[in-house]
Design a protein around this motif. Structure first.
Motif, PDB file in Angstrom:
ATOM      1  N   LEU A  95       0.827  -1.204   0.000  1.00 16.68           N
ATOM      2  CA  LEU A  95       0.000   0.000   0.000  1.00 16.68           C
ATOM      3  C   LEU A  95       0.868   1.264   0.000  1.00 16.68           C
ATOM      4  O   LEU A  95       0.556   2.239  -0.693  1.00 16.68           O
ATOM      5  CB  LEU A  95      -0.943  -0.018   1.193  1.00 16.68           C
ATOM      6  N   THR A  96       1.949   1.244   0.736  1.00 17.61           N
ATOM      7  CA  THR A  96       2.859   2.392   0.760  1.00 17.61           C
ATOM      8  C   THR A  96       3.448   2.634  -0.631  1.00 17.61           C
ATOM      9  O   THR A  96       3.488   3.773  -1.112  1.00 17.61           O
ATOM     10  CB  THR A  96       3.981   2.173   1.797  1.00 17.61           C
ATOM     11  N   GLU A 151      11.376   8.387   5.139  1.00 20.18           N
ATOM     12  CA  GLU A 151      11.371   6.933   5.278  1.00 20.18           C
ATOM     13  C   GLU A 151      10.416   6.545   6.402  1.00 20.18           C
ATOM     14  O   GLU A 151      10.358   7.233   7.425  1.00 20.18           O
ATOM     15  CB  GLU A 151      12.774   6.427   5.614  1.00 20.18           C
ATOM     16  N   PRO A 152       9.716   5.421   6.256  1.00 19.36           N
ATOM     17  CA  PRO A 152       8.838   4.969   7.341  1.00 19.36           C
ATOM     18  C   PRO A 152       9.675   4.483   8.518  1.00 19.36           C
ATOM     19  O   PRO A 152      10.833   4.099   8.349  1.00 19.36           O
ATOM     20  CB  PRO A 152       8.044   3.825   6.717  1.00 19.36           C
ATOM     21  N   ALA A 159       4.636   2.844  13.248  1.00 15.72           N
ATOM     22  CA  ALA A 159       5.320   3.960  12.577  1.00 15.72           C
ATOM     23  C   ALA A 159       5.129   3.877  11.069  1.00 15.72           C
ATOM     24  O   ALA A 159       4.932   4.895  10.399  1.00 15.72           O
ATOM     25  CB  ALA A 159       6.804   3.960  12.929  1.00 15.72           C
ATOM     26  N   GLY A 160       5.152   2.673  10.526  1.00 14.06           N
ATOM     27  CA  GLY A 160       4.915   2.495   9.090  1.00 14.06           C
ATOM     28  C   GLY A 160       3.502   2.865   8.698  1.00 14.06           C
ATOM     29  O   GLY A 160       3.273   3.470   7.643  1.00 14.06           O
ATOM     30  N   ILE A 161       2.542   2.521   9.557  1.00 15.81           N
ATOM     31  CA  ILE A 161       1.147   2.881   9.286  1.00 15.81           C
ATOM     32  C   ILE A 161       0.984   4.395   9.328  1.00 15.81           C
ATOM     33  O   ILE A 161       0.336   4.977   8.450  1.00 15.81           O
ATOM     34  CB  ILE A 161       0.197   2.178  10.277  1.00 15.81           C
ATOM     35  N   ALA A 189       2.358   5.808   6.140  1.00 10.40           N
ATOM     36  CA  ALA A 189       1.456   5.549   5.012  1.00 10.40           C
ATOM     37  C   ALA A 189       0.198   6.412   5.098  1.00 10.40           C
ATOM     38  O   ALA A 189      -0.314   6.868   4.072  1.00 10.40           O
ATOM     39  CB  ALA A 189       1.095   4.064   4.973  1.00 10.40           C
ATOM     40  N   GLN A 190      -0.290   6.660   6.311  1.00  8.54           N
ATOM     41  CA  GLN A 190      -1.456   7.540   6.461  1.00  8.54           C
ATOM     42  C   GLN A 190      -1.131   8.961   6.017  1.00  8.54           C
ATOM     43  O   GLN A 190      -1.960   9.634   5.407  1.00  8.54           O
ATOM     44  CB  GLN A 190      -1.950   7.523   7.901  1.00  8.54           C
ATOM     45  N   ARG A 191       0.062   9.429   6.312  1.00  6.55           N
ATOM     46  CA  ARG A 191       0.460  10.765   5.840  1.00  6.55           C
ATOM     47  C   ARG A 191       0.515  10.795   4.315  1.00  6.55           C
ATOM     48  O   ARG A 191       0.075  11.762   3.686  1.00  6.55           O
ATOM     49  CB  ARG A 191       1.796  11.178   6.462  1.00  6.55           C
TER      50      ARG A 191
END
Length: 125
Positions: A45-46, A91-92, A98-100, A103-105
């Motif tokens: 998704l990212t 970078e995530p 933190a990755g979510i 990706a939300q941003r």
């Protein structure tokens, strides 16, 4: 997020962009009832959101630059483009939360760029 959905039919949109599909990708992370993705889903998704942004950024920037330099819609769109570019450079984090968040941003940038693409397309017609 384990359920796959069929892509919606492409609708003629600004610069041939399939904004509905792009918005649907963003909704997968931003909807109130969004399910948490697995690490593999999050990575996919990212990458998808980054790809959407790479298509949207030049389209919005080109449309904005057709407006007069003192036009407010131009300034807003170019500010959004600048923020989106900045987010592409980040970078995530190493953890799933933190990755979510990262990706939300990206998803919020996709939504904002889609809004500008629609608004600027209406200005140029």
């Amino acid at each position: 997020m384990t359920e796959a959905t069929a892509p919606s039919a492409a609708v003629a949109e600004p610069d041939g962009l399939d904004l509905e599909t792009m918005r649907e990708s963003a909704r997968r992370l931003l909807a109130d009832d969004a399910e948490l993705p697995t690490p593999e889903e999050l990575e996919t998704l990212t990458l998808l959101l980054r790809g959407h942004m790479m298509l949207l950024i030049p389209a919005v920037e080109d449309a904005a630059r057709l407006l007069p330099e003192d036009a407010v819609p131009r300034a807003c769109a170019l500010a959004c483009v600048g923020e989106a570019r900045m987010r592409l450079g980040l970078e995530p984090g190493r953890t799933l939360p933190a990755g979510i968040a990262h990706a939300q941003r990206l998803a919020r940038s996709v939504n904002a760029l889609c809004d500008h693409a629609v608004n600027l397309d209406g200005v140029h017609r």
